[in-house]
Design an enzyme around this catalytic site. Structure first.
Site, PDB file in Angstrom:
ATOM      1  N   GLY A 153       0.817  -1.201   0.000  1.00 12.76           N
ATOM      2  CA  GLY A 153       0.000   0.000   0.000  1.00 12.76           C
ATOM      3  C   GLY A 153       0.849   1.249   0.000  1.00 12.76           C
ATOM      4  O   GLY A 153       1.684   1.451   0.883  1.00 12.76           O
ATOM      5  N   SER A 154       0.665   2.097  -1.006  1.00  8.01           N
ATOM      6  CA  SER A 154       1.400   3.359  -1.075  1.00  8.01           C
ATOM      7  C   SER A 154       0.834   4.341  -0.061  1.00  8.01           C
ATOM      8  O   SER A 154      -0.259   4.162   0.475  1.00  8.01           O
ATOM      9  CB  SER A 154       1.281   3.941  -2.489  1.00  8.01           C
ATOM     10  N   ASN A 155       1.591   5.406   0.194  1.00  6.77           N
ATOM     11  CA  ASN A 155       1.063   6.473   1.044  1.00  6.77           C
ATOM     12  C   ASN A 155       1.640   7.808   0.587  1.00  6.77           C
ATOM     13  O   ASN A 155       2.631   7.870  -0.144  1.00  6.77           O
ATOM     14  CB  ASN A 155       1.332   6.222   2.532  1.00  6.77           C
TER      15      ASN A 155
END
Length: 301
Positions: free
Chosen positions: A13-15
Site C-alpha cells: 500500500g502506497s502512502n
C-alpha cells in the site's frame, strides 16, 4: 471466513502526505510521495524530466512507456498518487448456448462472441522459433475472462453453460497523456485542480497536490462505471436476475477544510462506486465488484 478478505492483510500500500502552509513550521507547503511500486518489472517507476522552454518544465517519475511524469513537481506545485479504492470493473455472468459455448444469451437470443485470431512467435530453448496461434473472444460487454482458482473456492471459469465477461471503465479512456502533460504545464495549483475536473482522465489513483499559500488538495476524481443512483446488485443468468443486498454509489464533492491531507482520511472530490458483492482480488488489495446490469446492459431501477 471469507477467503477474499485475506487480501486486505497483504503488507502493501502506497502512502502520501500533503501539508498546507498552516501545518508547517515555516509556512511552506510540503509533499511526501511514497509509492510502493516494485523495483523491477513493467510497474517499476523511472525518473523523468521533461521541458519545453516557455511551455512546461516538470520532473518526477513515470511508468515505462508513459511520456510524462505521473508523480512530479514543477516550479509552482507538486503532486503524488496512491491506488484508489474506487471500483473500475463490471463483471458479467453470461448464459451460454450448451451446443455452441461461444454464443451467449442476449435479449432472449443467443449471439456469437467476436473472435480475434493472433499469431505469436515463441523462442524455444534450443534457439528455434515457432509460431503459436491463439483466439481471443469478446462480447458486447467486453473480453471474456478466465481465472482459475483465484482464491480458495473462487473460480472464474468457462463451462458449456456459463462464462464471464469483464468491462473496464477505462477501456475507452484515451486522455491519460493529455491529463499529465497538462498538469506538467499548469501555472498553479488552481489550474491543476481545474484540469483534474475537466479532463477527467486519471484512471485508478488518488491524487494529493500542494502549492504555495494554498490548502493541500486531495481528490479521488477518477474514471468509474457510469452508475450514480442506488441500484440492486445482480448476477446475470439468462433472463433470471438474482438480487443480492443493496449497496450504493457515493458521489460526493467537498473541499478539505484543513490543509493536512493523508492519503484517504480527508477527501475533497470523491467519485466512488460501492456496488456489488466481492468477486475476486485484484492487484494491490483492490477487490472486484459486480455492478447492477441486466442482460441488455441497462441499469436495474
Amino acid at each position: 471466513m471469507n477467503p477474499l478478505l485475506a487480501i486486505n492483510d497483504l503488507p502493501i500500500g502506497s502512502n502520501m502526505y500533503g501539508l498546507g502552509p498552516d501545518s508547517t513550521a515555516d509556512g511552506s507547503s510540503m509533499l511526501l510521495a511514497n509509492p510502493h511500486f516494485p523495483w523491477y518489472g513493467p510497474e517499476r517507476l523511472h525518473a523523468m524530466h521533461i521541458e519545453i522552454p516557455g511551455v512546461l518544465n516538470s520532473m518526477g517519475v513515470a511508468l515505462h512507456g508513459v511520456p510524462a511524469p505521473l508523480i512530479a513537481f514543477n516550479e509552482k506545485f507538486a503532486w503524488s498518487h496512491t491506488v484508489s479504492a474506487a471500483y473500475r470493473f463490471t463483471l458479467y455472468q453470461l448464459t451460454l448456448n450448451p451446443s455452441k459455448p461461444t454464443q451467449y444469451l442476449y435479449d432472449g437470443d443467443f449471439v456469437d462472441m467476436t473472435e480475434t485470431k493472433i499469431d505469436i512467435e515463441v523462442l524455444k530453448t534450443n534457439g528455434s522459433v515457432i509460431t503459436e496461434s491463439r483466439t481471443l473472444y469478446g462480447t458486447r460487454y467486453g473480453p471474456m475472462l478466465i481465472v482459475a482458482e483465484i482464491a480458495p473456492g473462487v473460480d472464474i471459469g468457462w463451462s458449456n453453460s456459463q462464462a464471464y465477461a469483464i468491462r473496464d471503465a477505462n477501456y475507452e479512456n484515451t486522455r491519460l497523456v493529455e491529463q499529465f502533460i497538462a498538469w506538467s504545464a499548469a501555472k498553479d495549483l488552481t489550474e491543476f485542480q481545474r484540469q483534474h475536473r475537466e479532463i477527467l482522465a486519471v484512471p485508478w489513483v488518488n491524487t494529493v497536490a500542494v502549492g504555495p499559500d494554498q490548502p493541500a488538495y486531495y481528490a479521488d476524481l477518477t474514471v468509474v462505471p457510469n452508475v450514480c443512483l442506488p441500484q440492486r446488485v445482480v448476477v446475470l443468468r439468462s433472463r433470471f436476475i438474482q438480487r443480492f443486498s443493496n449497496w450504493y454509489l457515493a458521489c460526493l464533492s467537498w473541499m478539505v477544510p484543513k490543509p493536512n491531507v493523508h492519503g484517504g482520511m480527508m477527501q475533497t472530490r470523491l467519485s466512488r462506486v460501492r456496488l456489488g458483492l466481492p468477486i475476486f482480488p485484484l492487484s494491490r488489495g483492490m477487490i472486484m465488484y459486480i455492478t447492477a446490469m441486466t442482460p441488455t446492459g441497462s441499469l436495474i431501477p
